[in-house]
Design a protein around this motif. Sequence first.
Motif, PDB file in Angstrom:
ATOM      1  N   ALA A  23       3.872   2.230   0.517  1.00  0.00           N
ATOM      2  CA  ALA A  23       4.409   2.908  -0.668  1.00  0.00           C
ATOM      3  C   ALA A  23       3.560   4.128  -1.024  1.00  0.00           C
ATOM      4  N   VAL A  24       2.249   4.003  -0.936  1.00  0.00           N
ATOM      5  CA  VAL A  24       1.360   5.134  -1.209  1.00  0.00           C
ATOM      6  C   VAL A  24       1.586   6.232  -0.170  1.00  0.00           C
ATOM      7  N   SER A  25       1.818   5.833   1.068  1.00  0.00           N
ATOM      8  CA  SER A  25       1.994   6.831   2.128  1.00  0.00           C
ATOM      9  C   SER A  25       3.260   7.663   1.935  1.00  0.00           C
ATOM     10  N   THR A  26       4.244   7.124   1.220  1.00  0.00           N
ATOM     11  CA  THR A  26       5.454   7.910   0.955  1.00  0.00           C
ATOM     12  C   THR A  26       5.143   9.098   0.047  1.00  0.00           C
ATOM     13  N   GLN A  27       4.004   9.040  -0.639  1.00  0.00           N
ATOM     14  CA  GLN A  27       3.554  10.138  -1.487  1.00  0.00           C
ATOM     15  C   GLN A  27       2.612  11.073  -0.721  1.00  0.00           C
ATOM     16  N   ARG A  28       2.566  10.873   0.600  1.00  0.00           N
ATOM     17  CA  ARG A  28       1.731  11.673   1.501  1.00  0.00           C
ATOM     18  C   ARG A  28       0.255  11.633   1.119  1.00  0.00           C
ATOM     19  N   ARG A  29      -0.208  10.423   0.791  1.00  0.00           N
ATOM     20  CA  ARG A  29      -1.630  10.252   0.537  1.00  0.00           C
ATOM     21  C   ARG A  29      -2.082   8.902   1.079  1.00  0.00           C
ATOM     22  N   ALA A  30      -3.374   8.733   1.206  1.00  0.00           N
ATOM     23  CA  ALA A  30      -3.940   7.490   1.710  1.00  0.00           C
ATOM     24  C   ALA A  30      -4.229   6.548   0.546  1.00  0.00           C
ATOM     25  N   ALA A  31      -4.289   5.271   0.834  1.00  0.00           N
ATOM     26  CA  ALA A  31      -4.534   4.260  -0.202  1.00  0.00           C
ATOM     27  C   ALA A  31      -6.003   3.866  -0.222  1.00  0.00           C
ATOM     28  N   HIS A  32      -6.540   3.730  -1.414  1.00  0.00           N
ATOM     29  CA  HIS A  32      -7.882   3.189  -1.627  1.00  0.00           C
ATOM     30  C   HIS A  32      -7.724   1.715  -2.007  1.00  0.00           C
ATOM     31  N   VAL A  33      -8.786   0.952  -1.838  1.00  0.00           N
ATOM     32  CA  VAL A  33      -8.743  -0.466  -2.205  1.00  0.00           C
ATOM     33  C   VAL A  33      -8.271  -0.625  -3.649  1.00  0.00           C
ATOM     34  N   ALA A  34      -8.799   0.183  -4.549  1.00  0.00           N
ATOM     35  CA  ALA A  34      -8.419   0.079  -5.966  1.00  0.00           C
ATOM     36  C   ALA A  34      -6.923   0.308  -6.159  1.00  0.00           C
ATOM     37  N   ASP A  35      -6.330   1.232  -5.391  1.00  0.00           N
ATOM     38  CA  ASP A  35      -4.882   1.459  -5.473  1.00  0.00           C
ATOM     39  C   ASP A  35      -4.127   0.191  -5.124  1.00  0.00           C
ATOM     40  N   VAL A  36      -4.532  -0.437  -4.023  1.00  0.00           N
ATOM     41  CA  VAL A  36      -3.827  -1.620  -3.535  1.00  0.00           C
ATOM     42  C   VAL A  36      -4.002  -2.788  -4.500  1.00  0.00           C
ATOM     43  N   VAL A  37      -5.204  -2.961  -5.028  1.00  0.00           N
ATOM     44  CA  VAL A  37      -5.443  -4.020  -6.019  1.00  0.00           C
ATOM     45  C   VAL A  37      -4.541  -3.809  -7.222  1.00  0.00           C
ATOM     46  N   HIS A  38      -4.494  -2.581  -7.716  1.00  0.00           N
ATOM     47  CA  HIS A  38      -3.681  -2.266  -8.897  1.00  0.00           C
ATOM     48  C   HIS A  38      -2.194  -2.501  -8.619  1.00  0.00           C
ATOM     49  N   MET A  39      -1.728  -2.062  -7.465  1.00  0.00           N
ATOM     50  CA  MET A  39      -0.297  -2.161  -7.147  1.00  0.00           C
ATOM     51  C   MET A  39       0.158  -3.588  -6.888  1.00  0.00           C
ATOM     52  N   THR A  40      -0.713  -4.399  -6.291  1.00  0.00           N
ATOM     53  CA  THR A  40      -0.307  -5.747  -5.892  1.00  0.00           C
ATOM     54  C   THR A  40      -0.646  -6.823  -6.918  1.00  0.00           C
ATOM     55  N   GLY A  41      -1.670  -6.575  -7.731  1.00  0.00           N
ATOM     56  CA  GLY A  41      -2.129  -7.604  -8.655  1.00  0.00           C
ATOM     57  C   GLY A  41      -2.932  -8.702  -7.968  1.00  0.00           C
ATOM     58  N   LEU A  42      -3.225  -8.503  -6.685  1.00  0.00           N
ATOM     59  CA  LEU A  42      -4.019  -9.480  -5.940  1.00  0.00           C
ATOM     60  C   LEU A  42      -5.502  -9.265  -6.230  1.00  0.00           C
ATOM     61  N   PRO A  43      -6.311 -10.317  -6.111  1.00  0.00           N
ATOM     62  CA  PRO A  43      -7.759 -10.152  -6.281  1.00  0.00           C
ATOM     63  C   PRO A  43      -8.325  -9.200  -5.222  1.00  0.00           C
ATOM     64  N   GLU A  44      -9.364  -8.472  -5.585  1.00  0.00           N
ATOM     65  CA  GLU A  44      -9.957  -7.498  -4.662  1.00  0.00           C
ATOM     66  C   GLU A  44     -10.379  -8.160  -3.351  1.00  0.00           C
ATOM     67  N   GLU A  45     -10.954  -9.342  -3.418  1.00  0.00           N
ATOM     68  CA  GLU A  45     -11.377 -10.066  -2.204  1.00  0.00           C
ATOM     69  C   GLU A  45     -10.196 -10.293  -1.257  1.00  0.00           C
TER      70      GLU A  45
END
Length: 78
Positions: A23-45
Motif C-alpha cells: 500500500a505504501v509503495s502505491t504512493q511511490r515511497r518505501a515503508a519504514h517499520v513505524a509505517d507498517v506498525v501504524h498501518m497494521t496495528g500489530l506489535p513492533e516485534e
Amino acid sequence: MHIQHDVQTMSTDDTTVYEAVAAVSTQRRAAHVADVVHMTGLPEETVRRSLAFLTENGWLKTRGGIYILGPHDWEVDY
C-alpha cells in the motif's frame, strides 16, 4: 533468475505486513517499520519478525531500514 513464491507459506501477519508495504509503495515511497506498525496495528516485534521473514524469502527488499516490494508473481490491486 525468475523467483516463484508460494504465498501459502506466509502467515496472516506476514500477509498483513506485506500488504501494508504494498500500500505504501502505491504512493511511490518505501515503508519504514513505524509505517507498517501504524498501518497494521500489530506489535513492533511482530512487524519486525514478518519484515525479516519477507525479506529473507525475497518478497521484500530492504536498505537502510526501509522496505520495498521485491519481485513477485502475483498482482496486488490497490
